[in-house]
Design a protein around this motif. Sequence first.
Motif, short mmCIF file in Angstrom:
data_model
loop_
_atom_site.label_atom_id
_atom_site.label_comp_id
_atom_site.label_asym_id
_atom_site.label_seq_id
_atom_site.Cartn_x
_atom_site.Cartn_y
_atom_site.Cartn_z
N PHE A 56 1.13 -1.18 0.00
CA PHE A 56 0.02 -0.45 -0.24
C PHE A 56 1.05 1.55 0.00
O PHE A 56 0.90 2.35 -1.06
CB PHE A 56 -0.81 -0.24 0.63
N LEU A 57 2.01 1.14 0.88
CA LEU A 57 2.13 1.99 0.66
C LEU A 57 3.41 2.44 -0.18
O LEU A 57 3.34 3.75 -1.13
CB LEU A 57 3.59 2.34 1.98
N ILE A 58 3.86 1.30 -0.97
CA ILE A 58 5.02 1.96 -2.69
C ILE A 58 3.92 2.16 -3.33
O ILE A 58 4.19 3.44 -4.13
CB ILE A 58 5.52 1.00 -2.59
N PHE A 59 2.37 1.93 -3.50
CA PHE A 59 1.79 1.88 -4.53
C PHE A 59 1.13 2.77 -4.17
O PHE A 59 1.36 4.21 -5.48
CB PHE A 59 0.01 0.96 -3.90
N LEU A 60 1.03 3.70 -3.09
CA LEU A 60 0.83 5.05 -3.23
C LEU A 60 1.68 6.17 -3.53
O LEU A 60 1.15 7.05 -3.93
CB LEU A 60 0.07 5.61 -1.51
N LEU A 61 2.80 5.47 -3.46
CA LEU A 61 3.82 6.59 -3.29
C LEU A 61 4.01 6.75 -5.42
O LEU A 61 4.65 8.05 -5.94
CB LEU A 61 5.07 6.51 -3.11
N ALA A 62 4.17 5.75 -5.68
CA ALA A 62 3.96 5.10 -6.92
C ALA A 62 3.04 6.15 -7.65
O ALA A 62 3.20 6.72 -8.64
CB ALA A 62 4.11 3.97 -7.55
N PHE A 69 6.68 -4.61 -4.01
CA PHE A 69 7.31 -3.42 -5.29
C PHE A 69 6.93 -3.88 -6.51
O PHE A 69 5.82 -3.19 -6.86
CB PHE A 69 9.19 -3.16 -5.08
N LEU A 70 6.93 -5.20 -6.99
CA LEU A 70 5.86 -5.11 -8.10
C LEU A 70 4.62 -4.98 -8.34
O LEU A 70 4.38 -4.25 -9.68
CB LEU A 70 6.84 -6.78 -8.50
N LEU A 71 4.18 -5.48 -7.17
CA LEU A 71 2.70 -5.47 -6.91
C LEU A 71 2.47 -4.44 -7.14
O LEU A 71 1.50 -3.67 -7.87
CB LEU A 71 1.92 -6.55 -6.17
N LEU A 83 4.29 -11.77 -12.03
CA LEU A 83 3.92 -10.56 -12.18
C LEU A 83 5.07 -9.18 -12.46
O LEU A 83 4.43 -8.44 -13.30
CB LEU A 83 4.72 -10.38 -10.36
N SER A 84 6.30 -9.74 -12.71
CA SER A 84 6.88 -9.38 -13.68
C SER A 84 6.38 -9.37 -15.22
O SER A 84 6.38 -8.15 -16.13
CB SER A 84 8.11 -10.14 -13.95
N PHE A 85 5.93 -10.03 -15.58
CA PHE A 85 5.34 -10.35 -17.21
C PHE A 85 3.68 -9.52 -16.38
O PHE A 85 4.41 -8.84 -17.79
CB PHE A 85 4.47 -11.84 -16.73
N PHE A 86 3.00 -9.43 -15.28
CA PHE A 86 2.14 -8.23 -15.97
C PHE A 86 2.66 -7.14 -15.78
O PHE A 86 1.45 -6.10 -16.66
CB PHE A 86 1.16 -9.20 -14.78
N VAL A 87 3.15 -6.36 -15.46
CA VAL A 87 4.01 -5.08 -15.06
C VAL A 87 4.34 -5.08 -16.75
O VAL A 87 4.03 -4.16 -17.08
CB VAL A 87 5.49 -5.30 -14.17
N VAL A 88 5.27 -6.27 -17.47
CA VAL A 88 5.49 -5.48 -18.35
C VAL A 88 4.45 -5.40 -19.59
O VAL A 88 4.70 -4.39 -20.51
CB VAL A 88 6.56 -6.90 -19.07
N VAL A 89 3.47 -6.08 -19.08
CA VAL A 89 2.40 -6.72 -20.27
C VAL A 89 2.27 -5.09 -20.36
O VAL A 89 1.34 -4.25 -20.40
CB VAL A 89 1.67 -7.22 -20.33
N GLU A 90 1.30 -4.71 -19.12
CA GLU A 90 0.52 -3.31 -18.69
C GLU A 90 1.78 -1.90 -18.93
O GLU A 90 0.53 -1.41 -20.33
CB GLU A 90 0.60 -3.23 -17.62
N PHE A 91 2.24 -2.39 -19.09
CA PHE A 91 3.57 -1.39 -19.09
C PHE A 91 3.28 -1.16 -20.51
O PHE A 91 3.31 0.17 -21.72
CB PHE A 91 4.56 -1.39 -18.80
#
Lengths: 320, 393, 104
Positions: free
Chosen positions: B31-37, B317-319, C15-23
């Motif tokens: 949540f924190l990283i999400f807010l910041l991002a 972080f990724l999520l 998750l990485s795949f999702f980030v990349v696809v979304e990006f």
Amino acid sequence: MTLTPEIIAILMLDGLFLFFSSIAFVLSLKLYWSWDSEATTLLQYRLEKESYLVGLIIKYIFMLKVPLFLFFIYTCDTLSGIITGAMCAAGVVNSVDFGLFLLLFKLLNLYLFGFWLLLHVRDVESELQPYVRQKSLFFGIAFFFFVAEIVLEILFFTSLNISKIVSCCGTLFSASTQSSLSFLFLMENWMIVSLFYASFILMLVGFMVKNGAVYLFSNLLFLFFAIVSLILFFSTYVYELPTHHCPFCLLQSDYYGVGYFLYAALFLGTFYGICGVVIATLTKGFILRAMRFSLFFNSLYVVMVSAYVVVYFLKNGVWL
Amino acid sequence: MKFNLYLLEFALFSLIRKGAKTLFVFLILTFLIFLLASVLFISDAIKHELNVSVAHLPELTLQRLQAGKQVNVPLKRVEPLLEIEGVASVIPRVWGYYYFKVAGVNFSVVGIDAFEQSYKESLQKVVDAYDVKALEKESGMIVGAGVKKILEENYYQDFFNFVTADGKWKRMHIMGSFNADISLQANDMILLPKKSAYEIFGMPENEATDVVVKVSNPEEIPTIVSKINQLYPDMRVVTKEDIRVSYQNIFDYKSGFFLSLFVVSAFTFFMIIYDKLSGLSSEEKREIGILKALGWSMDDILKERFYESFILCFGAFLLALALSMAYVFFWEAPLLRSLFVGYSTLKPSFELPFYFNMPMIVLLFLLSVPVYIGSVMIPSWRAAMLDADEVLR
Amino acid sequence: MARSTFFLIGFFICLSFFVVVEFWYLYSTRSMTQEAVNKKALFIAHVGLPDLSLVGETRYVRHRSLSDVFSIFGDSPELLEYFPSTFVYHYAPYVSTSAGRVEP
């Protein structure tokens, strides 16, 4: 004072570093005064555990300091868009009197922390931990450099004044007599460049004959002449401009950020060359490996800067 | 440091075993990283939008200041300005705020010279359904999407009655609305012929709100600025460069919105994690005791803890990155949006252009991961320090 | 390798795949198109008001680049931060160069 997210990040991490390094400092002093590997007291038992924490903290700080150093340069680069007159990080760094010192402290601390870690690796390889007192003392001294760096950094960011007009790199690194580095320009280009290559050849010789002292000495020379020759000679080939002598503009995206690779290679090479050899002579071992690492990165640097000159000559048929 | 797959597996099992605790930390961190991002994504996109538009501004904007207040510029100043060497054109402008009482919103009203051919052609490109002739009759106007919506809500379908400074009604016909592509710039704008603008504002026709100056050679700007300063000391010159620089730090991080949003929460988080991990339960103590009795060294336990926290915070972080991109660009940042658009009822659609730069991700990483790793460092060392015999006794 | 390790690696890959696809999706569909840039350029070149219509409460935030320090001050000397948006948007630095010193 301007606060951008980049500056907030750097200041926040500085705060964290200060907190953790103070803990490590206190523990280091304790270790230095009362470490006795022969003793079987409760204190010694506790100290052995605390030496772990010191190692942990310094590893943590070092791991972050390396990317943070690059990030600091990047931040200065972005700030140059705000500050009147600055065109790259050079102008921003020089907008306060101690900017150059801050940069030097940052580099010095990277070397010092790296040195500590190499010593630490040698130390924990042996079960007796023979170098605990030495490395504690070393950190006790390095801590003051580290604090100085942090204080300078905080002062640097708080005293940045966006309305003050600063000099751009074109005037800072010019041959005119007013510029702070004008004494460098008294030397001829060919002299500096030949000294640079000479120090590299000396390094090769030192590697061939496996002589630590020669190698160490040649590395120190190499570091100095590499930076001077980069400012005076090689940078002009990167920019393809005979009048532009800036060591910071290399980092900008206009030149594909080639500076990050150049400096990484140079500092890694000389770090292994200097610290590796010092450690190896102190603790008697693995000198060859450090030398190989060092030679690899230094050669990489030499090849990269020479390639710029050669490619320019091949393309245009003239020297700058 | 050698990578040990078994330690990684053990770290994973340990995370799963701790179940609720892991989930709690993971969610807060995400949540924190999400807010910041999200904040960084929004502010970067706005900055990008501004930087695109600032490139096409006229070089200089001249305002007249009198007793510290901005006042109208007499039109007779245009001629002397044009005579300055290097000035390509001088355009007096009429623009200002119009307060629409019923809805309680402010419109930005801009007067234009409707008769110039070049104007018509380029306007045609940014306006949907626009009839040039109507503007020439001086009773037509072009409105932004937000203005159109507000007017429709107040039953003005195809015209609007301005109340002029004299208290009279001035009827203007809505001839078209701006293209959706420029809604961020034009949402609250009304473009109408200059003459009508003078009438609505009640301004004398020999004055202008301000003057824009176009300079063909950007190298000459400083000289021209100093000449203008000499000629009219009461005029402030705002250059394009000034505006560009001011956009670099458009967000007031100092006055606290960012600081209070992040630094405080980051340190609170630091404290929570520190607190949660320092209080070792007897079960955890037993676990460490058993591990030590089995021959694990302090280094192994520390490594295992490091893997644990790295899995946790890298996953978070990724999520958070994925979520914040979706939140800002697909869902247009509900709640957080109100920080950036204020509370006026005339809200633009918050469809920001996607803008991504690598340094922002590095910044995000530096602001989040080191804080977390730092906060678990000492508690995990404390745990690793425990002795087998002490715990198991 | 245990099943949960596969799960972990799978989780990170997904998750990485999702980030990349979304990006990639956002990059290809939501980036500012050249057409939009041209339109903005035309509009800005004619209207000459650079700021975004995100905040419309006051002139000095809506037309931030072209306001003066006294219009910021104008609402009331004590109420410099009358609108919440002034906490977010900084006034242009050439309006006032440093705290306490006013250079209109």
